[in-house]
Write an enzyme that holds these catalytic residues in place. Structure first.
Site, PDB file in Angstrom:
ATOM      1  N   CYS A 115      74.150 -65.019  19.520  1.00 24.14           N
ATOM      2  CA  CYS A 115      73.288 -63.834  19.573  1.00 24.14           C
ATOM      3  C   CYS A 115      73.803 -62.914  20.672  1.00 24.14           C
ATOM      4  O   CYS A 115      73.811 -63.294  21.843  1.00 24.14           O
ATOM      5  CB  CYS A 115      71.837 -64.210  19.839  1.00 24.14           C
ATOM      6  SG  CYS A 115      70.755 -62.761  20.017  1.00 24.14           S
ATOM      7  N   GLU A 168      76.500 -53.670   9.743  1.00 25.36           N
ATOM      8  CA  GLU A 168      75.559 -54.776   9.606  1.00 25.36           C
ATOM      9  C   GLU A 168      74.181 -54.237   9.967  1.00 25.36           C
ATOM     10  O   GLU A 168      73.991 -53.684  11.054  1.00 25.36           O
ATOM     11  CB  GLU A 168      75.931 -55.934  10.543  1.00 25.36           C
ATOM     12  CG  GLU A 168      77.197 -56.660  10.140  1.00 25.36           C
ATOM     13  CD  GLU A 168      77.399 -57.963  10.916  1.00 25.36           C
ATOM     14  OE1 GLU A 168      76.463 -58.383  11.638  1.00 25.36           O
ATOM     15  OE2 GLU A 168      78.475 -58.549  10.793  1.00 25.36           O
ATOM     16  N   TYR A 192      79.718 -52.995  13.589  1.00 26.16           N
ATOM     17  CA  TYR A 192      78.797 -53.222  14.699  1.00 26.16           C
ATOM     18  C   TYR A 192      78.268 -51.925  15.295  1.00 26.16           C
ATOM     19  O   TYR A 192      77.673 -51.938  16.370  1.00 26.16           O
ATOM     20  CB  TYR A 192      79.489 -54.055  15.775  1.00 26.16           C
ATOM     21  CG  TYR A 192      80.007 -55.370  15.246  1.00 26.16           C
ATOM     22  CD1 TYR A 192      79.126 -56.355  14.792  1.00 26.16           C
ATOM     23  CD2 TYR A 192      81.381 -55.617  15.159  1.00 26.16           C
ATOM     24  CE1 TYR A 192      79.595 -57.557  14.285  1.00 26.16           C
ATOM     25  CE2 TYR A 192      81.858 -56.822  14.652  1.00 26.16           C
ATOM     26  CZ  TYR A 192      80.958 -57.779  14.217  1.00 26.16           C
ATOM     27  OH  TYR A 192      81.430 -58.964  13.700  1.00 26.16           O
ATOM     28  N   CYS A 239      62.497 -47.070  27.107  1.00 28.46           N
ATOM     29  CA  CYS A 239      62.414 -45.938  26.190  1.00 28.46           C
ATOM     30  C   CYS A 239      60.983 -45.435  26.155  1.00 28.46           C
ATOM     31  O   CYS A 239      60.097 -46.091  25.591  1.00 28.46           O
ATOM     32  CB  CYS A 239      62.867 -46.350  24.790  1.00 28.46           C
ATOM     33  SG  CYS A 239      62.737 -45.015  23.574  1.00 28.46           S
ATOM     34  N   ASP A 299      81.599 -57.577  20.323  1.00 28.95           N
ATOM     35  CA  ASP A 299      81.781 -57.412  18.883  1.00 28.95           C
ATOM     36  C   ASP A 299      82.357 -56.022  18.621  1.00 28.95           C
ATOM     37  O   ASP A 299      81.678 -55.013  18.850  1.00 28.95           O
ATOM     38  CB  ASP A 299      80.448 -57.578  18.145  1.00 28.95           C
ATOM     39  CG  ASP A 299      79.904 -58.995  18.257  1.00 28.95           C
ATOM     40  OD1 ASP A 299      80.717 -59.929  18.318  1.00 28.95           O
ATOM     41  OD2 ASP A 299      78.667 -59.155  18.278  1.00 28.95           O
ATOM     42  N   TYR A 319      80.613 -60.742   3.329  1.00 22.75           N
ATOM     43  CA  TYR A 319      80.658 -60.713   4.786  1.00 22.75           C
ATOM     44  C   TYR A 319      82.096 -60.587   5.273  1.00 22.75           C
ATOM     45  O   TYR A 319      82.397 -59.799   6.172  1.00 22.75           O
ATOM     46  CB  TYR A 319      80.010 -61.975   5.346  1.00 22.75           C
ATOM     47  CG  TYR A 319      80.052 -62.072   6.852  1.00 22.75           C
ATOM     48  CD1 TYR A 319      79.190 -61.315   7.641  1.00 22.75           C
ATOM     49  CD2 TYR A 319      80.961 -62.921   7.496  1.00 22.75           C
ATOM     50  CE1 TYR A 319      79.220 -61.388   9.020  1.00 22.75           C
ATOM     51  CE2 TYR A 319      80.989 -63.013   8.879  1.00 22.75           C
ATOM     52  CZ  TYR A 319      80.124 -62.245   9.643  1.00 22.75           C
ATOM     53  OH  TYR A 319      80.172 -62.328  11.011  1.00 22.75           O
ATOM     54  N   CYS A 352      75.677 -57.191  15.765  1.00 29.07           N
ATOM     55  CA  CYS A 352      75.539 -58.395  14.943  1.00 29.07           C
ATOM     56  C   CYS A 352      74.100 -58.507  14.444  1.00 29.07           C
ATOM     57  O   CYS A 352      73.154 -58.465  15.229  1.00 29.07           O
ATOM     58  CB  CYS A 352      75.901 -59.633  15.765  1.00 29.07           C
ATOM     59  SG  CYS A 352      75.680 -61.186  14.869  1.00 29.07           S
TER      60      CYS A 352
END
Length: 223
Positions: free
Chosen positions: A204, A101, A141, A213, A136, A89, A58
């Site tokens: 969110c 997205e 996504y 990382c 999602d 959308y 998202c």
């Protein structure tokens, strides 16, 4: 039941030739300025700035993460990597446009490096989930890095390989992130631009794996 499974399959597989929605010739209306910084969303951008593009599920939470980073000049959300021109959308949500997205990030390399953006990208979502991100589900996504120039492409590949090794050591699955030269970017509608600044308690789904990382030296040197 067949109808539901058929719809799910369409959302999990990129559309084949002839299946994609037709779209339209004219761009969808969107904001002219960034809701937070008030800078021009579509440019012109100051000389010396560079552009990056990422898909992390998202785009609402992903955009907020990037616009809060020091050295990022402006961000915008939109659709890229698909077939349908100037999609809405609602159209992308069907899985029949092929787009992901994504967040367009315009940054000052004197303040923040491309390697810094890559590190934030990898650590703030799960790049192993294929055509989904958490709850999602769908091709929109998927995890993506769309690159501008060979240096970004090589840096993205090197960072993927390094992070893939870290994830493997942590017992995680293989990275499924799509890495490719940047395709055309279609700005999302105004409501979606800087959504979480307008709706602070809005949805969110941004969540990392918890695995750090460690960027390889080659990425730091090239970015």
């Amino acid at each position: 039941m067949f109808f539901l499974s058929d719809m799910l399959n369409k959302k999990l597989q990129l559309p084949k030739p002839g299946e994609a929605l037709p779209g339209r010739d004219k761009p969808m209306p969107t904001a002219s300025k960034h809701y937070v910084s008030k800078r021009p969303l579509k440019g012109p951008y100051p000389e010396g700035l560079e552009t990056a593009m990422f898909g992390m599920g998202c785009f609402w939470g992903a955009e907020r993460m990037f616009w809060q980073m020091d050295g990022v000049w402006v961000t915008a959300v939109g659709y890229a990597g698909g077939v349908t021109p100037n999609p809405t959308y609602q159209e992308t949500c069907t899985g029949l446009t092929g787009h992901a997205e994504v967040v367009l990030v315009v940054f000052d390399p004197k303040i923040i490096s491309y390697a810094d953006l890559l590190k934030a990208f990898w650590e703030n979502h799960d790049p192993t989930q294929g055509m989904r991100q958490g709850n999602d589900v769908g091709t929109t996504y998927r995890s993506t890095i769309y690159t501008f120039g060979d240096a970004q492409y090589q840096a993205a590949i090197a960072s993927r390989d390094a992070y893939g090794a870290s994830l493997s050591s942590a017992g995680r699955e293989k990275i499924t992130t799509e890495i490719a030269p940047a395709p055309e970017f279609y700005f999302a509608e105004e409501d979606h631009q800087q959504y979480l600044a307008k709706n602070p308690y809005g949805y969110c789904n941004l969540k990392g794996t918890g695995v750090a990382c460690a960027m390889p030296q080659v990425v730091s040197a090239e970015a």
